[in-house]
Write a protein that holds these residues in place. Structure first.
Motif, mmCIF file in Angstrom:
data_model
loop_
_atom_site.group_PDB
_atom_site.id
_atom_site.type_symbol
_atom_site.label_atom_id
_atom_site.label_comp_id
_atom_site.label_asym_id
_atom_site.label_seq_id
_atom_site.Cartn_x
_atom_site.Cartn_y
_atom_site.Cartn_z
ATOM 1 N N THR A 55 0.834 -1.214 0.000
ATOM 2 C CA THR A 55 0.000 0.000 0.000
ATOM 3 C C THR A 55 0.859 1.250 0.000
ATOM 4 O O THR A 55 0.612 2.191 -0.772
ATOM 5 N N VAL A 56 1.873 1.273 0.845
ATOM 6 C CA VAL A 56 2.740 2.451 0.944
ATOM 7 C C VAL A 56 3.504 2.670 -0.363
ATOM 8 O O VAL A 56 3.641 3.812 -0.827
ATOM 9 N N ALA A 86 1.989 6.886 -6.603
ATOM 10 C CA ALA A 86 0.953 7.834 -7.048
ATOM 11 C C ALA A 86 1.463 9.269 -6.950
ATOM 12 O O ALA A 86 1.147 10.096 -7.814
ATOM 13 N N ILE A 87 2.246 9.562 -5.927
ATOM 14 C CA ILE A 87 2.825 10.909 -5.797
ATOM 15 C C ILE A 87 3.693 11.200 -7.016
ATOM 16 O O ILE A 87 3.572 12.258 -7.646
ATOM 17 N N ALA A 121 4.310 6.960 6.892
ATOM 18 C CA ALA A 121 3.351 5.849 6.872
ATOM 19 C C ALA A 121 3.916 4.617 7.566
ATOM 20 O O ALA A 121 3.221 3.968 8.366
ATOM 21 N N HIS A 162 6.483 10.675 2.748
ATOM 22 C CA HIS A 162 5.238 9.919 2.851
ATOM 23 C C HIS A 162 5.519 8.483 3.307
ATOM 24 O O HIS A 162 4.856 7.971 4.219
ATOM 25 N N ARG A 191 2.506 1.808 -3.339
ATOM 26 C CA ARG A 191 1.512 2.295 -4.310
ATOM 27 C C ARG A 191 1.211 3.782 -4.082
ATOM 28 O O ARG A 191 1.102 4.561 -5.031
ATOM 29 N N GLU A 192 1.089 4.192 -2.821
ATOM 30 C CA GLU A 192 0.835 5.609 -2.500
ATOM 31 C C GLU A 192 2.006 6.489 -2.923
ATOM 32 O O GLU A 192 1.806 7.560 -3.512
ATOM 33 N N SER A 195 7.939 12.012 -1.659
ATOM 34 C CA SER A 195 7.612 10.589 -1.661
ATOM 35 C C SER A 195 8.251 9.880 -0.468
ATOM 36 O O SER A 195 7.605 9.093 0.223
#
Length: 151
Positions: free
Chosen positions: A19-20, A26-27, A61, A57, A22-23, A54
């Motif tokens: 998930t991290v 996306a950035i 996270a 983030h 992928r996030e 990135s």
């Protein structure tokens, strides 16, 4: 060892890592066609504000889920312990391509215990390809098993 690590949310560590990644991807993808601040690091490699955003983030996270695990990032360096278990992150692997407008870059992260890599994740946000491997559990591309060629 990976299954013994408990996240604050109770989610499996691999799910969180995927998930991290992928996030973070996306950035980078969302900023790909926009202006970026580009500078040189001391080793003359490129770094952008997107690399730093990135990595922040990813660091935030993962620290929120696993506050006891150290972190080594390409852009922001070490936090926590450099011994034992730590995340190792390149938040925008392929910065030169990214800056040049070439859509060949990825988010790369690993969980290591000393020299032993427990899991690795590489996400290509432009192709939406998620590679991952867990020690002794094989390697995958978008949840499909992959292996080396017999040739």
């Amino acid at each position: 060892m990976v299954t013994l690590l408990e996240s604050t949310s109770g989610r499996p560590i691999l799910d969180i890592a995927l998930t991290v990644a992928r996030e973070a991807g996306a950035i980078a993808r969302d900023r790909f066609h926009s202006a970026k601040e580009v500078s040189l690091k001391s080793d003359a490699s490129l770094v952008t504000d997107v690399d730093v955003q990135s990595e922040r983030h990813v660091r935030d996270a993962l620290a929120g889920e696993f506050p006891e695990i150290g972190f080594l990032g390409e852009e922001l360096g070490l936090s926590g312990s450099s011994d034992g278990i730590r995340w190792i992150v390149d938040p925008l692997d392929g910065t030169r391509n990214y800056v040049s407008g070439l859509p060949h870059f990825a988010v790369s992260l690993a969980l290591a215990d000393g020299p032993d890599v427990l899991l690795g994740v590489t996400y290509d946000p432009m192709r939406d390809e998620m590679f991952h491997a867990v020690k002794s559990q094989g390697a995958y591309l978008n949840d499909e098993t992959i292996s080396i060629s017999r040739r």
